[in-house]
Design an enzyme around this catalytic site. Structure first.
Site, mmCIF file in Angstrom:
data_model
loop_
_atom_site.group_PDB
_atom_site.id
_atom_site.type_symbol
_atom_site.label_atom_id
_atom_site.label_comp_id
_atom_site.label_asym_id
_atom_site.label_seq_id
_atom_site.Cartn_x
_atom_site.Cartn_y
_atom_site.Cartn_z
ATOM 1 N N ALA A 68 25.363 37.612 43.682
ATOM 2 C CA ALA A 68 26.467 36.978 42.960
ATOM 3 C C ALA A 68 26.012 35.683 42.306
ATOM 4 O O ALA A 68 25.088 35.015 42.773
ATOM 5 C CB ALA A 68 27.626 36.697 43.914
ATOM 6 N N GLY A 107 24.782 41.465 46.112
ATOM 7 C CA GLY A 107 25.198 42.389 45.063
ATOM 8 C C GLY A 107 24.032 43.017 44.337
ATOM 9 O O GLY A 107 24.146 44.132 43.812
ATOM 10 N N GLU A 110 23.248 45.958 46.274
ATOM 11 C CA GLU A 110 24.331 46.936 46.092
ATOM 12 C C GLU A 110 24.179 47.673 44.757
ATOM 13 O O GLU A 110 24.459 48.881 44.672
ATOM 14 C CB GLU A 110 25.683 46.238 46.194
ATOM 15 C CG GLU A 110 25.999 45.796 47.616
ATOM 16 C CD GLU A 110 27.328 45.078 47.757
ATOM 17 O OE1 GLU A 110 28.216 45.578 48.455
ATOM 18 O OE2 GLU A 110 27.477 43.991 47.149
ATOM 19 N N GLU A 130 25.418 38.296 52.967
ATOM 20 C CA GLU A 130 26.752 37.739 52.757
ATOM 21 C C GLU A 130 27.338 37.092 54.015
ATOM 22 O O GLU A 130 28.139 36.148 53.928
ATOM 23 C CB GLU A 130 27.709 38.824 52.249
ATOM 24 C CG GLU A 130 27.491 39.240 50.811
ATOM 25 C CD GLU A 130 26.429 40.318 50.649
ATOM 26 O OE1 GLU A 130 26.319 40.882 49.547
ATOM 27 O OE2 GLU A 130 25.716 40.617 51.638
#
Length: 340
Positions: A68, A107, A110, A130
């Site tokens: 992020a 992310g 991901e 996270e």
């Protein structure tokens, strides 16, 4: 032959029949709104382009993607959200390959998990950290990773926040191949061409079967929950990570994603997340102070310990062992005698 076009923060280049999408948002190619929009637009364009046989995701510079964009923390969310981008990548009817150099974190991992095939350079590091910010992976990480490598390995990675090296990632099955050298683009193009030439189809991570032995997986989830009562009692995000992985075991994929999103939002709204994110920024702001570049540690000769209980007495003993003069303070003489 190659053909180049550009999306904001995502460069697009066609190498014969392989479309290369390069995340370009220095210094770590964080998934800011322009990168998300660029990825979504490029994936939509590739779907309608008959000259594209496969798609390769790479990062500009030294890293694949650091996750992020911290500059968006605390701001109103802007579309598209990362889960929508990740879903579009995984839903592609054309094979998608992620070639990972540097870091693929949060992310960024991901996104790589949504690709159908993953290659990593030997120096790559992968993780879902996270939990260190009071959050959980909110773009399918809690649903895809357990399906790919099983509940125990996925929970260990998410609850610790640690980084896997490339060899660990290969051994666990997070990536499919290691590549020599430092050129992720060249290695990724070679792998993508190999897949196209062998007519390899899409292979969606959500369909992986590592959760097949339900009894064993439930035992591993319960063991992680038991450990949590001793190591992270009262912390929300580790508890919610376990609940999300349990949803991966108990629910169909789409319902698991819905549960993940609810649990992510619960973490996002919590004071624990606010405190950890504040600490994250504070640590980085301190490093910007000019004094930190020239400051020298002051000599310490004496310390005061307030409270002579188990912890205070232990601190006092450690300080005495280090040769320091120690003053212990307690509320009354009886407590002070116990501490002494």
């Amino acid at each position: 032959m190659s053909r180049d076009t550009a999306q904001p923060s995502v460069a697009s280049a066609l190498h014969d029949n392989i479309l290369v999408l390069t995340l370009d948002n220095p210094p770590v190619n964080a998934l800011g709104v322009e990168v998300r929009r660029g990825l979504l637009a490029a994936m939509d364009s590739a779907a309608d382009d008959p000259t594209v046989a496969a798609i390769l995701l790479v990062g500009a510079g030294r890293h694949f993607c650091g996750g992020a964009d911290i500059r968006e923390f605390g701001q109103a969310p802007q579309a598209p959200a990362l889960p929508a981008v990740v879903k579009r990548i995984e839903d592609s009817a054309k094979p998608v390959v992620a070639a990972i150099q540097g870091v693929a974190l949060g992310g960024g991992l991901e996104v790589a998990l949504a690709a159908h095939y993953r290659l990593a350079l030997g120096s790559a590091r992968l993780g879902l950290p996270e939990v260190l910010l009071g959050l959980l992976p909110g773009a399918g990480g809690t649903q895809r990773l357990p399906r790919l490598i099983g509940a125990r390995a996925a929970l260990e990675l998410m609850l610790s926040g640690r980084h896997l090296n490339a060899r660990e990632a290969l051994d666990l099955g997070v990536v499919d191949r290691l590549a020599e050298g430092k050129d992720a683009l060249a290695a990724g193009l070679a792998y993508a061409r190999e897949l196209v030439d062998s007519h390899a189809g899409v292979r969606r991570t959500r369909d992986a079967r590592a959760l097949g032995d339900q009894h064993l997986q439930r035992e591993q989830i319960n063991a992680a929950r038991e450990q949590l009562t001793h190591k992270a009692k009262g912390l929300l995000s580790p508890q919610n990570i376990i609940r999300a992985v349990e949803a991966a075991l108990d629910r169909p994929f789409d319902q698991g994603l819905e549960q993940e999103r609810r649990l992510f939002q619960e973490c996002l709204d919590s004071p624990q997340r606010a405190g950890l994110v504040h600490a994250f920024f504070a640590e980085r702001e301190v490093l910007k102070a000019p004094e930190t570049r020239i400051a020298q540690p002051r000599p310490i000769e004496q310390v005061a310990v307030v409270g002579g209980g188990t912890m205070g007495a232990g601190i006092a003993v450690s300080a005495l062992d280090a040769g320091l003069q120690v003053t212990m303070i307690e509320r009354d003489q009886q407590a002070l005698d116990r501490g002494r």
